[in-house]
Design a protein around this motif. Sequence first.
Motif, PDB file in Angstrom:
ATOM      1  N   LEU A 266       0.843  -1.195   0.000  1.00  0.00           N
ATOM      2  CA  LEU A 266       0.000   0.000   0.000  1.00  0.00           C
ATOM      3  C   LEU A 266       0.877   1.242   0.000  1.00  0.00           C
ATOM      4  O   LEU A 266       1.809   1.353   0.797  1.00  0.00           O
ATOM      5  N   ILE A 267       0.564   2.170  -0.890  1.00  0.00           N
ATOM      6  CA  ILE A 267       1.304   3.425  -0.997  1.00  0.00           C
ATOM      7  C   ILE A 267       0.339   4.546  -0.623  1.00  0.00           C
ATOM      8  O   ILE A 267      -0.488   4.977  -1.437  1.00  0.00           O
ATOM      9  N   PRO A 268       0.387   5.019   0.595  1.00  0.00           N
ATOM     10  CA  PRO A 268      -0.569   6.046   1.027  1.00  0.00           C
ATOM     11  C   PRO A 268      -0.248   7.409   0.432  1.00  0.00           C
ATOM     12  O   PRO A 268       0.891   7.681   0.033  1.00  0.00           O
ATOM     13  N   ALA A 269      -1.241   8.247   0.374  1.00  0.00           N
ATOM     14  CA  ALA A 269      -1.051   9.614  -0.112  1.00  0.00           C
ATOM     15  C   ALA A 269      -0.213  10.403   0.890  1.00  0.00           C
ATOM     16  O   ALA A 269      -0.241  10.156   2.091  1.00  0.00           O
ATOM     17  N   ILE A 270       0.548  11.362   0.361  1.00  0.00           N
ATOM     18  CA  ILE A 270       1.282  12.307   1.202  1.00  0.00           C
ATOM     19  C   ILE A 270       0.489  13.613   1.190  1.00  0.00           C
ATOM     20  O   ILE A 270       0.311  14.224   0.142  1.00  0.00           O
ATOM     21  N   HIS A 271       0.014  14.028   2.347  1.00  0.00           N
ATOM     22  CA  HIS A 271      -0.833  15.213   2.408  1.00  0.00           C
ATOM     23  C   HIS A 271      -0.041  16.500   2.655  1.00  0.00           C
ATOM     24  O   HIS A 271      -0.471  17.585   2.273  1.00  0.00           O
ATOM     25  N   HIS A 272       1.099  16.389   3.325  1.00  0.00           N
ATOM     26  CA  HIS A 272       1.822  17.587   3.722  1.00  0.00           C
ATOM     27  C   HIS A 272       3.244  17.205   4.108  1.00  0.00           C
ATOM     28  O   HIS A 272       3.564  16.027   4.278  1.00  0.00           O
ATOM     29  N   ARG A 273       4.082  18.211   4.238  1.00  0.00           N
ATOM     30  CA  ARG A 273       5.431  17.971   4.735  1.00  0.00           C
ATOM     31  C   ARG A 273       5.396  17.784   6.244  1.00  0.00           C
ATOM     32  O   ARG A 273       4.501  18.274   6.934  1.00  0.00           O
ATOM     33  N   ASP A 274       6.377  17.056   6.741  1.00  0.00           N
ATOM     34  CA  ASP A 274       6.521  16.892   8.186  1.00  0.00           C
ATOM     35  C   ASP A 274       7.504  17.932   8.706  1.00  0.00           C
ATOM     36  O   ASP A 274       8.546  18.177   8.087  1.00  0.00           O
ATOM     37  N   PRO A 275       7.207  18.543   9.839  1.00  0.00           N
ATOM     38  CA  PRO A 275       8.083  19.604  10.353  1.00  0.00           C
ATOM     39  C   PRO A 275       9.428  19.061  10.803  1.00  0.00           C
ATOM     40  O   PRO A 275       9.563  17.882  11.151  1.00  0.00           O
ATOM     41  N   HIS A 276      10.420  19.935  10.783  1.00  0.00           N
ATOM     42  CA  HIS A 276      11.749  19.545  11.236  1.00  0.00           C
ATOM     43  C   HIS A 276      11.686  19.068  12.690  1.00  0.00           C
ATOM     44  O   HIS A 276      11.035  19.681  13.537  1.00  0.00           O
ATOM     45  N   GLY A 277      12.352  17.964  12.962  1.00  0.00           N
ATOM     46  CA  GLY A 277      12.341  17.412  14.300  1.00  0.00           C
ATOM     47  C   GLY A 277      11.185  16.475  14.580  1.00  0.00           C
ATOM     48  O   GLY A 277      11.117  15.889  15.665  1.00  0.00           O
ATOM     49  N   TYR A 278      10.284  16.322  13.620  1.00  0.00           N
ATOM     50  CA  TYR A 278       9.140  15.437  13.805  1.00  0.00           C
ATOM     51  C   TYR A 278       9.601  13.993  13.935  1.00  0.00           C
ATOM     52  O   TYR A 278      10.414  13.501  13.141  1.00  0.00           O
ATOM     53  N   ALA A 279       9.106  13.292  14.931  1.00  0.00           N
ATOM     54  CA  ALA A 279       9.405  11.876  15.123  1.00  0.00           C
ATOM     55  C   ALA A 279       8.132  11.091  14.850  1.00  0.00           C
ATOM     56  O   ALA A 279       7.151  11.225  15.598  1.00  0.00           O
ATOM     57  N   PRO A 280       8.092  10.293  13.790  1.00  0.00           N
ATOM     58  CA  PRO A 280       6.877   9.550  13.463  1.00  0.00           C
ATOM     59  C   PRO A 280       6.449   8.647  14.620  1.00  0.00           C
ATOM     60  O   PRO A 280       7.280   8.045  15.305  1.00  0.00           O
ATOM     61  N   ALA A 281       5.162   8.561  14.837  1.00  0.00           N
ATOM     62  CA  ALA A 281       4.616   7.695  15.877  1.00  0.00           C
ATOM     63  C   ALA A 281       3.358   7.032  15.345  1.00  0.00           C
ATOM     64  O   ALA A 281       2.686   7.557  14.458  1.00  0.00           O
TER      65      ALA A 281
END
Length: 380
Positions: A266-281
């Motif tokens: 599955l390739i999900p859509a990218i809606h926006h950029r992630d901010p600097h320092g963002y840690a995915p959870a």
Amino acid sequence: MTSSGRVWAHVGQPFQEQEFDVVVVGAGRMGAALSLYLRVTAPHLSVLMVEEGGLPNEEGATILAPGVWTTLGLPTEHTQAARWTREQLQHHLGDVQFQERPLLELAASPLPDGQASADLAAEFPALNTLVDLNALPHARVDRQAATYRPGSVALNAAQQAIKLGANLLLNTRARLTPSGLTLERLTVTNTHQIVTHEVRSVTARSVVVAAGAAGPHLTEHGLGVHTRHGRAYQQYPRLNLPSTPDTPVIRVQGLTLRPQAEAFTLIPAIHHRDPHGYAPAGGHLTGVPTGLRREVLEDLVNLMDAVPALSSEQLQVGRSLSDLPGAWVALPHGQPGAPSPWPPQWEELRPGHFLLLGGPLADTLGLAVANDLAQTLARS
């Protein structure tokens, strides 16, 4: 006859070279392709590829990239570059498992040049088991679409470049300086820590940063040049329903189901950029923690009626982020209001320093953009 370039794979191989015409930081598909096209176009230029990991880097976006070539929804100004990239993938980069595979886009609302999705059910039986055609009555098809392996593109392009005289330095971290680069050759201790074994300095007439999502930060930190490019962390969950070589790629409201390894990635859509320092959870599904980041989980929940398999146990959501493959993807900054978000591009940040970015559309346009930069460097 052109002699092959050198490969330094580990710190036990002494590296003394100090000057090159072009140094390419990053040996993913964009950097490897650029190096190949440089050697083809300008064999008089000495080229060094510097890669922090292996070839291809298993922690980079290239190894996980979808590998879906399609012009569906692509603005006409990109068509020529897309066709050129397809020609390279089919005939000039070795075995990248390029396979023609139709792409079907399904939607609840009418699509440009569309047709009734029910009319495609007999031709593509997979639709009957994957989606609810009553919820997605509209469709359009790219019958010229194809799938391939981007990791093989990086590997084959780099190998061809080396045969034509390019050099490759693996397991090396590059830091930019105004006059060239500082190279930190990495090794692993007996406690599995990655440490700097030695530091070398090289000068180059041109430096190209093709380090993917890390590229903008690398140039800003080393050169003090601010860019407007972004990045996002993209995950690729798996849907364990059977697929075959004849199963089409299916796109539903930004979500792409890519047949792979007898199931679906599955390739999900990218809606926006992630901010600097963002840690995915990970997010939560009915109170239960999953490894899917919240935005992706919300998209999948919203699609469960249209794609019932997403609500089944066949969808792998994991218990932590480490259970699901994912990578940081570059989001090249485009013109405001541009119809196609984040197309691959290159730019000269300052004389002799270039940034080359692939991003979400690298599957269809990346090689043409890398070649365009190679032509520019050859003329300079």
